[in-house]
Design an enzyme around this catalytic site. Structure first.
Site, short mmCIF file in Angstrom:
data_model
loop_
_atom_site.label_atom_id
_atom_site.label_comp_id
_atom_site.label_asym_id
_atom_site.label_seq_id
_atom_site.Cartn_x
_atom_site.Cartn_y
_atom_site.Cartn_z
N HIS A 1 -14.70 2.80 18.65
CA HIS A 1 -13.28 2.52 18.85
C HIS A 1 -12.94 2.54 20.34
O HIS A 1 -13.56 3.26 21.13
CB HIS A 1 -12.45 3.56 18.10
CG HIS A 1 -11.02 3.17 17.88
ND1 HIS A 1 -10.04 3.37 18.83
CD2 HIS A 1 -10.39 2.60 16.82
CE1 HIS A 1 -8.88 2.94 18.37
NE2 HIS A 1 -9.07 2.47 17.15
N GLU B 1 0.84 -1.20 0.00
CA GLU B 1 0.00 0.00 0.00
C GLU B 1 0.87 1.26 0.00
O GLU B 1 0.71 2.17 0.80
CB GLU B 1 -0.98 0.01 1.17
CG GLU B 1 -2.14 0.98 0.97
CD GLU B 1 -3.11 0.98 2.14
OE1 GLU B 1 -4.25 0.52 1.94
OE2 GLU B 1 -2.74 1.44 3.24
#
Length: 373
Positions: free
Chosen positions: A246, A119
């Site tokens: 989260h 990536e």
């Protein structure tokens, strides 16, 4: 001669994007795969390791409450260096833009080990959005031997930075490999993603908006604005929100205070990967500040509204699969309402071509590694 490849990662997104590469390396007799995790995100990382069936060879377990970035980086650099001295790998693989990836690349460089970047080439061109990821990935790019760029846009970014063209390879993004794998696993064993069944029943007949938010640059006022937008959109009788919150207290404190107890909002614990894939499948729209969701959701035909001012994944915006909406509550509500109320606008995003890959990225990466060895 078998090449020993050390794969380094520490967070849930890295694990998702690297487990297809680990699987491929372990299945290929040309390679010996050694896995080192930093556990920069302990609980969320372990969920992916379990689902993917990966047992790390080395585990640094560096996660500490309220750890500063400089303390984290110091622990990572010395810890990963010790692992490399013990393993003596032929090459090191890192992914993306985390502190673990940057420290892994730097530790490899200090030992003159070639480091390969999965990536590679993502750029927002703003060193504080996302922070500190933009600088992390540029540091890795300065040292990488092979740059596995997911798209031609990321390839072009690297070439503009004078990276040698023969070191940059467009491979697609491994996240699509991972999504294909987990979707097939769920088809074989539906129980892997059955944990959302109660919410699916609770919100039957409603249009579900999936939400994820965790970016450091959105802590504070940004989170307050995001919470306000969710409150407003969830007041619609036809709409429901599912929000895996989260673990970071900067996220949890705001969302629990502002959104707890709302009939059309489900604040739930972070999801393992199969359940997250199920959330993508049942959601009509994804509202996120995550990078990976910008890639994953379009693979299932889901429009993505990105709660950031910039993105290192402009391909999605250019293709029409994603739209930047920032963190202003009024704008978020307006853009969500447009997609909910304007079928033409929704279909334009839902049917746009996903530019991030075809599920064959790991295979391409292995062949490129083999050519180096």
């Amino acid at each position: 001669m078998t090449a020993r490849i050390l794969v380094v990662f520490g967070t849930r997104p890295e694990a998702i994007k690297l487990f297809p590469v680990v699987h491929a390396l372990k299945d290929d007799p040309r390679f010996e795969c050694v896995v080192c995790v930093s556990a920069q995100h302990r609980q969320m990382l372990d969920q992916v390791l379990e689902i993917a069936g990966i047992v790390p060879d080395h585990d640094l377990d560096v996660m500490q409450p309220d750890q500063t970035l400089d303390a984290l980086t110091a622990n990572l650099l010395t810890g990963l260096g010790k692992v490399m001295d013990e393993v003596k790998p032929t090459r090191v693989i890192v992914q993306g833009d985390t502190a673990t990836a940057m420290s892994g690349a730097l530790a490899a460089y200090y030992r003159k080990l070639p480091v390969d970047h999965v990536e590679a080439g993502l750029r927002s061109y703003n060193i504080y959005h996302p922070w500190p990821e933009e600088v992390n990935r540029k540091i890795i790019g300065a040292m990488a031997s092979l740059h596995f760029a997911p798209t031609t846009t990321s390839e072009a970014a690297l070439l503009r930075e004078n990276v040698a063209a023969d070191r940059v390879h467009v491979t697609g993004n491994t996240v699509i490999d991972a999504l294909h794998w987990v979707t097939a696993e769920i088809e074989r064993n539906p129980a892997l993603a059955s944990g959302l069944a109660d919410l699916e029943t609770r919100f039957a007949g409603k249009r579900i908006i999936g939400v994820t938010s965790h970016r450091r640059e959105n802590f504070g006022e940004g989170m307050e604005q995001i919470a306000q937008a969710i409150r407003e959109i969830a007041s619609r009788p036809d709409t429901a929100v599912i929000f895996p919150v989260h673990l970071n207290p900067n996220v949890r404190k705001v969302m629990n205070k502002r959104l707890s107890g709302l009939d059309n909002v489900a604040l739930i614990e972070p999801l393992d990967y199969p359940h997250f894939a199920r959330l993508l499948a049942i959601s009509e729209i994804m509202l996120t500040d995550s990078g990976g969701v910008q890639e994953e959701a379009p693979a299932l035909g889901k429009p993505v509204l990105v709660m950031r001012e910039t993105t290192e994944r402009p391909e999605g915006v250019e293709a029409g699969t994603a739209k930047l909406v920032g963190t202003d509550a009024r704008r978020i509500v307006t853009e969500l309402s447009t997609l909910l109320d304007d079928k033409t606008a929704y279909e334009a995003m839902a049917r746009a071509h996903n530019p991030f890959g075809d599920g064959q990225t790991s295979r391409r990466i292995l062949e490129l590694l083999a050519n180096e060895i």
